[in-house]
Design a protein around this motif. Sequence first.
Motif, PDB file in Angstrom:
ATOM      1  N   ASP A  53      17.489  -1.956 -13.753  1.00 44.81           N
ATOM      2  CA  ASP A  53      16.158  -1.768 -14.319  1.00 44.81           C
ATOM      3  C   ASP A  53      15.969  -0.442 -15.056  1.00 44.81           C
ATOM      4  O   ASP A  53      15.203  -0.374 -16.012  1.00 44.81           O
ATOM      5  CB  ASP A  53      15.095  -1.863 -13.218  1.00 44.81           C
ATOM      6  CG  ASP A  53      15.026  -3.249 -12.584  1.00 44.81           C
ATOM      7  OD1 ASP A  53      15.556  -4.217 -13.168  1.00 44.81           O
ATOM      8  OD2 ASP A  53      14.442  -3.352 -11.489  1.00 44.81           O
ATOM      9  N   TYR A  54      16.671   0.629 -14.606  1.00 46.70           N
ATOM     10  CA  TYR A  54      16.424   1.965 -15.151  1.00 46.70           C
ATOM     11  C   TYR A  54      17.669   2.677 -15.664  1.00 46.70           C
ATOM     12  O   TYR A  54      17.564   3.760 -16.206  1.00 46.70           O
ATOM     13  CB  TYR A  54      15.755   2.859 -14.095  1.00 46.70           C
ATOM     14  CG  TYR A  54      14.367   2.390 -13.740  1.00 46.70           C
ATOM     15  CD1 TYR A  54      13.266   2.780 -14.486  1.00 46.70           C
ATOM     16  CD2 TYR A  54      14.166   1.525 -12.662  1.00 46.70           C
ATOM     17  CE1 TYR A  54      11.993   2.334 -14.170  1.00 46.70           C
ATOM     18  CE2 TYR A  54      12.896   1.078 -12.338  1.00 46.70           C
ATOM     19  CZ  TYR A  54      11.819   1.484 -13.093  1.00 46.70           C
ATOM     20  OH  TYR A  54      10.569   1.038 -12.781  1.00 46.70           O
ATOM     21  N   ILE A  58      17.215   8.217 -13.318  1.00 44.18           N
ATOM     22  CA  ILE A  58      15.803   7.869 -13.210  1.00 44.18           C
ATOM     23  C   ILE A  58      14.988   9.165 -13.271  1.00 44.18           C
ATOM     24  O   ILE A  58      15.340  10.161 -12.628  1.00 44.18           O
ATOM     25  CB  ILE A  58      15.497   7.072 -11.927  1.00 44.18           C
ATOM     26  CG1 ILE A  58      14.070   6.565 -11.941  1.00 44.18           C
ATOM     27  CG2 ILE A  58      15.823   7.861 -10.680  1.00 44.18           C
ATOM     28  CD1 ILE A  58      13.798   5.455 -10.942  1.00 44.18           C
ATOM     29  N   GLN A  62       9.373   7.842 -13.606  1.00 44.01           N
ATOM     30  CA  GLN A  62       9.831   6.496 -13.291  1.00 44.01           C
ATOM     31  C   GLN A  62       9.904   6.279 -11.783  1.00 44.01           C
ATOM     32  O   GLN A  62       9.522   5.214 -11.284  1.00 44.01           O
ATOM     33  CB  GLN A  62      11.198   6.222 -13.924  1.00 44.01           C
ATOM     34  CG  GLN A  62      11.156   6.105 -15.422  1.00 44.01           C
ATOM     35  CD  GLN A  62      12.555   6.077 -16.037  1.00 44.01           C
ATOM     36  OE1 GLN A  62      13.472   6.734 -15.556  1.00 44.01           O
ATOM     37  NE2 GLN A  62      12.702   5.320 -17.114  1.00 44.01           N
ATOM     38  N   LEU A  66       7.760   3.445  -9.921  1.00 45.02           N
ATOM     39  CA  LEU A  66       8.482   2.432  -9.157  1.00 45.02           C
ATOM     40  C   LEU A  66       8.051   2.455  -7.698  1.00 45.02           C
ATOM     41  O   LEU A  66       7.800   1.406  -7.096  1.00 45.02           O
ATOM     42  CB  LEU A  66       9.988   2.644  -9.279  1.00 45.02           C
ATOM     43  CG  LEU A  66      10.872   1.685  -8.484  1.00 45.02           C
ATOM     44  CD1 LEU A  66      10.591   0.235  -8.840  1.00 45.02           C
ATOM     45  CD2 LEU A  66      12.334   2.027  -8.706  1.00 45.02           C
TER      46      LEU A  66
END
Length: 75
Positions: A53-54, A58, A62, A66
Motif C-alpha cells: 500500500d505504501y 512510510i 501516512q 493509517l
Amino acid sequence: MTTTITADNIRALAQSNDADPALAVAQDEVVLVPEAAAAGGHIVYTKAELVRDYGEEITDVQAEVLAAGLSAQLA
C-alpha cells in the motif's frame, strides 16, 4: 474498551526485520508479531500489506492516517 492503533505501532511494523511481521490484537492490546500465520490474536495489518500500500518507506503523516483508519475499523 476501544483498541487503538498508533503511528508508533505502524512505524514498528515498517521497521521490523522479522520474516512475516504483522500487527495483531490480543487481549485488547495491539502487538507486533513476528509471523502473521502463527499469530494467536486477530491480525489487523501485515508488513506485506504495508509495503503493497505504501512502499518500503512510510512517512509520519501516512503512519498517522493509517493508524487512525485501522483503529476506526476495530471500533
